[in-house]
Design a protein around this motif. Sequence first.
Motif, PDB file in Angstrom:
ATOM      1  N   ILE A 117      16.409  35.560  40.870  1.00 59.22           N
ATOM      2  CA  ILE A 117      17.717  36.205  40.923  1.00 59.22           C
ATOM      3  C   ILE A 117      17.917  37.053  39.670  1.00 59.22           C
ATOM      4  N   ALA A 161      28.466  32.796  52.059  1.00 53.01           N
ATOM      5  CA  ALA A 161      27.976  32.477  50.716  1.00 53.01           C
ATOM      6  C   ALA A 161      28.233  31.003  50.384  1.00 53.01           C
ATOM      7  N   GLN A 269      17.855  34.847  50.557  1.00 55.28           N
ATOM      8  CA  GLN A 269      18.642  36.077  50.334  1.00 55.28           C
ATOM      9  C   GLN A 269      20.120  35.758  50.140  1.00 55.28           C
ATOM     10  N   GLN A 270      20.638  34.946  51.044  1.00 55.47           N
ATOM     11  CA  GLN A 270      22.054  34.591  50.973  1.00 55.47           C
ATOM     12  C   GLN A 270      22.340  33.721  49.752  1.00 55.47           C
ATOM     13  N   SER A 272      20.790  33.848  46.867  1.00 54.28           N
ATOM     14  CA  SER A 272      20.811  34.758  45.711  1.00 54.28           C
ATOM     15  C   SER A 272      22.154  35.464  45.615  1.00 54.28           C
ATOM     16  N   ARG A 273      22.584  35.998  46.724  1.00 55.61           N
ATOM     17  CA  ARG A 273      23.857  36.721  46.747  1.00 55.61           C
ATOM     18  C   ARG A 273      25.003  35.799  46.319  1.00 55.61           C
TER      19      ARG A 273
END
Length: 301
Positions: A117, A161, A269-270, A272-273
Amino acid sequence: QLQQNYYSESCPKAEEIIKQQVVQLYNKHGNTAISWVRNLFHDCIVKSCDASLLLTTVRRGVLSEQTSERSFGMRNFKYVNTIKEAVEQECPLTVSCADIVALSARDGIAMLGGPNIEMKTGRRDSKESYATVVEDFIPNHNDSMSLVLSRFQAIGVDIEATVALLGAHSVGRVHCKNLVHRLYPTVDETLDPAHAEYLQRRCPTPNPDPKAVLYARNDLKTPMIIDNNYYKNILQHKGLLTVDEELATDPRTAPHVQKMADDNEYFHQQFSRAVLLLSENNPLTGDQGEIRKDCRYVNAN
Ligand code: HEM
Ligand SMILES: [Ca+2]
Ligand SMILES: [Ca+2]
């Protein structure tokens, strides 16, 4: 005002030193990496990513957030000092404890097989610990999904998230104290029966001795890897906490749980976001707060 590589001029080696320490600590005590991830949650959701969590209780002074019931089971705080000391040796009074919380979580996540990240820095440290309001921010393990979602929404973390962040329960442990209400006097009917038997073996009595550290692992298959096995578990009703079970069944979260269970890449991915959203909650910048010399104490002046 947070930025990539905030210390590039003032302490160019800061991020490298922190990473080195996280790796060294991981090699000695693997569970330190797990602690860095939980620290990020417990610090950032309480007002700000400002290291308010790290302040320790001082007579006639600070009452630490660590004394809150919500901090139950948190460990390895002493090794934060190891990281801070290494950084202080290179650049005294330059790198905040809040950034150490953020960067150690990032590096811990990478050590645990999670995503890499890119995190911004430039947070400053609070001069207070907010022990008396911790429960207004951090949900309890048996709170409703509506309350959980509203607490995350309040800091700008959306539903998907939130689902991704709970994936941190793909590592680590839960003490019996937080489980026994699902086992005794009767087994929670939402819990997979075979898993309930396993948990009863780990937690054989309804009133665990607070001094005997009985616990169960969150994820039996990959206990040290941040992967989507958490979602596979909760879909099979093998989650440990009530909130884990609720996440799999609530109509607002279940579709995201299914997607993450189906695709580890998508989960990463999610995740990290979501970690970025959490880590950027309301930072102190500019001349707010201070750069603590010792993460446990407000600077003397
Ligand atoms: C509704 C939200 C959440 C609740 C109610 C919750 C609750 C808990 C509880 C009760 C434990 C077990 C403590 C113990 O008995 O030792 C735990 C462990 C843990 N939680 Fe959460 N949690 C939540 C969200 C999160 C988030 C967002 C993260 C990080 C992104 C996180 C990371 C962890 C980790 C890594 C552990 C294992 C700690 C260890 O093994 O030392 N949790 N959580
Ligand atoms: Ca905080
Ligand atoms: Ca796992």
